[in-house]
Design a protein around this motif. Structure first.
Motif, PDB file in Angstrom:
ATOM      1  N   THR A   1     -24.986   1.478 -34.840  1.00  0.00           N
ATOM      2  CA  THR A   1     -25.386   1.399 -36.608  1.00  0.00           C
ATOM      3  C   THR A   1     -24.508   0.478 -37.214  1.00  0.00           C
ATOM      4  O   THR A   1     -23.094   0.280 -36.852  1.00  0.00           O
ATOM      5  CB  THR A   1     -25.087   2.793 -37.039  1.00  0.00           C
ATOM      6  OG1 THR A   1     -25.844   3.827 -36.379  1.00  0.00           O
ATOM      7  CG2 THR A   1     -25.409   2.741 -38.635  1.00  0.00           C
TER       8      THR A   1
ATOM      9  N   VAL B   1     -27.870   0.579 -41.987  1.00  0.00           N
ATOM     10  CA  VAL B   1     -27.235   1.566 -43.363  1.00  0.00           C
ATOM     11  C   VAL B   1     -27.243   0.643 -44.355  1.00  0.00           C
ATOM     12  O   VAL B   1     -26.069  -0.303 -44.540  1.00  0.00           O
ATOM     13  CB  VAL B   1     -26.261   2.330 -43.196  1.00  0.00           C
ATOM     14  CG1 VAL B   1     -25.925   3.137 -44.213  1.00  0.00           C
ATOM     15  CG2 VAL B   1     -26.315   3.385 -42.082  1.00  0.00           C
TER      16      VAL B   1
ATOM     17  N   TYR C   1     -25.765  -0.206 -48.103  1.00  0.00           N
ATOM     18  CA  TYR C   1     -24.677   0.243 -49.066  1.00  0.00           C
ATOM     19  C   TYR C   1     -24.446  -0.712 -50.265  1.00  0.00           C
ATOM     20  O   TYR C   1     -23.528  -1.565 -50.013  1.00  0.00           O
ATOM     21  CB  TYR C   1     -23.316   0.197 -48.124  1.00  0.00           C
ATOM     22  CG  TYR C   1     -22.562   0.942 -49.162  1.00  0.00           C
ATOM     23  CD1 TYR C   1     -22.614   2.187 -49.674  1.00  0.00           C
ATOM     24  CD2 TYR C   1     -21.016   0.507 -49.240  1.00  0.00           C
ATOM     25  CE1 TYR C   1     -21.480   2.802 -50.625  1.00  0.00           C
ATOM     26  CE2 TYR C   1     -19.971   0.859 -49.994  1.00  0.00           C
ATOM     27  CZ  TYR C   1     -20.399   2.176 -50.690  1.00  0.00           C
ATOM     28  OH  TYR C   1     -19.371   2.737 -51.449  1.00  0.00           O
TER      29      TYR C   1
END
Length: 338
Positions: free
Chosen positions: A69, A101, A103
């Motif tokens: 990830t 991910v 952000y």
């Protein structure tokens, strides 16, 4: 087993397919070739689909010591540019079995709350825009394998940097306007403490400084239409000859400049030419359409992800900045007679 009663396990799949759990692991881990038959593999896949089984990737990754990830840290998503960066990064990540991910720093720049109890325990690496670099401290991102986007290669926090050829973007804009005959310029600069905007200001001043008879004024604004409008109106309200071209650091700033000029009774490009950078969707939504520099956001994200994969594998990332392209539209023309 009744669907939804409990989470199905690999044992359930094995029983349904009439095979061992080891065979299930081989098939679902895509390591079955040469070890089980095609028919058995298909039977396992069908049983897994029927049961709604999904491997426990979290447990598997903990055993392997990584999560596959990556965290992509960007400014607040106020334009589609960073959405494009994410799309490009996620595409390459998926090809290599990684997830991304996203952000966004809540304030666009500066510190951000930690989205994880410990980023080091949850991530394999980080890709971060220099515009949101301060968020790295809060999420411990500076302690992980890191690739910086739009960052000074000489002073970067990261193991690698990936940049668009921003100096060339400014050179193309300046050359276009100078060739049209412009000599009085207003630089509508993004009021953001970021290397990429420092480069734009420095390169524009250097390029115009080589041509006798040019003048350059600077007005700063946050990357928001209302702020850009106010800054442009204030700059044009000062004494002295009016600029014939407004060079904007961003397409959103250019839209603010359009609104200011219209409010002042000035026409684009008859009275003042306007340029932007990014080539966002709004560049062709305004009238006249905006002359701007096309930055390939998806390619930018792809290069960032490939660079991080290289760092994780101990390889040297590909060198060289990503080319950019000036797109000439209706917002630029030769200056009107003084």
């Amino acid at each position: 087993m009744a669907r939804g009663s409990t989470r199905p396990t690999s044992r359930d799949v094995a029983q349904a397919a009439g095979v061992s759990q080891a065979a299930v692991s081989l098939v679902l881990g895509d390591k079955w070739r040469g070890r089980v038959s095609e028919a058995t593999a298909e039977r396992v896949r069908r049983a897994a689909d029927d049961l709604g089984y999904r491997p426990n990737l979290a447990a598997r990754n903990l055993r392997l010591g990584h999560t596959r990830t990556v965290l992509l840290v960007v400014p607040a998503l106020t334009t589609e540019f960073f959405a494009g960066v994410y799309t490009g990064a996620a595409r390459v990540a998926a090809e290599h079995g990684f997830g991304v991910v996203l952000y966004p720093s809540p304030e666009g720049v500066g510190p951000a709350r930690n989205p994880f109890a410990s980023a080091q325990a949850a991530l394999d690496g980080v890709i971060a825009s220099s515009m949101a670099a301060d968020a790295l401290t809060a999420i411990r991102g500076d302690r992980l394998p890191l690739v910086m986007l739009d960052s000074d290669p000489e002073g970067s926090l990261g193991a690698a940097t990936v940049n668009l050829d921003i100096p060339d973007a400014v050179r193309q804009v300046a050359a276009h306007l100078l060739d049209l005959g412009h000599r009085r310029f207003l630089h509508l600069a993004a009021d953001v403490p970021s290397w990429t905007f420092e480069v734009r200001a420095r390169e524009l001043a250097a390029r115009l400084g080589t041509v006798p008879g040019t003048s350059l004024r600077t007005a700063r604004a946050a990357i928001a239409v209302e702020d850009a409008q106010a800054a442009t109106e204030a700059a044009l309200d000062t004494p002295g000859p009016r600029p014939t071209a407004v060079v904007c650091d961003d397409d959103k700033l250019a839209v603010g400049a359009y609104k200011a000029l219209r409010r002042l009774g000035l026409r684009v490009p008859d009275d003042i030419s306007v340029t932007g950078v990014d080539d966002l969707g709004l560049a062709t939504a305004v009238d006249p359409e905006l002359t701007t520099v096309r930055l390939d956001a998806e390619l930018f994200g792809e290069h960032g992800m490939r660079a991080l994969l290289a760092v994780l594998e101990g390889r040297a990332p590909d060198a060289g900045d990503i080319p950019v392209e000036l797109v000439v539209r209706g917002s630029t023309a030769p200056p009107s007679a003084p």
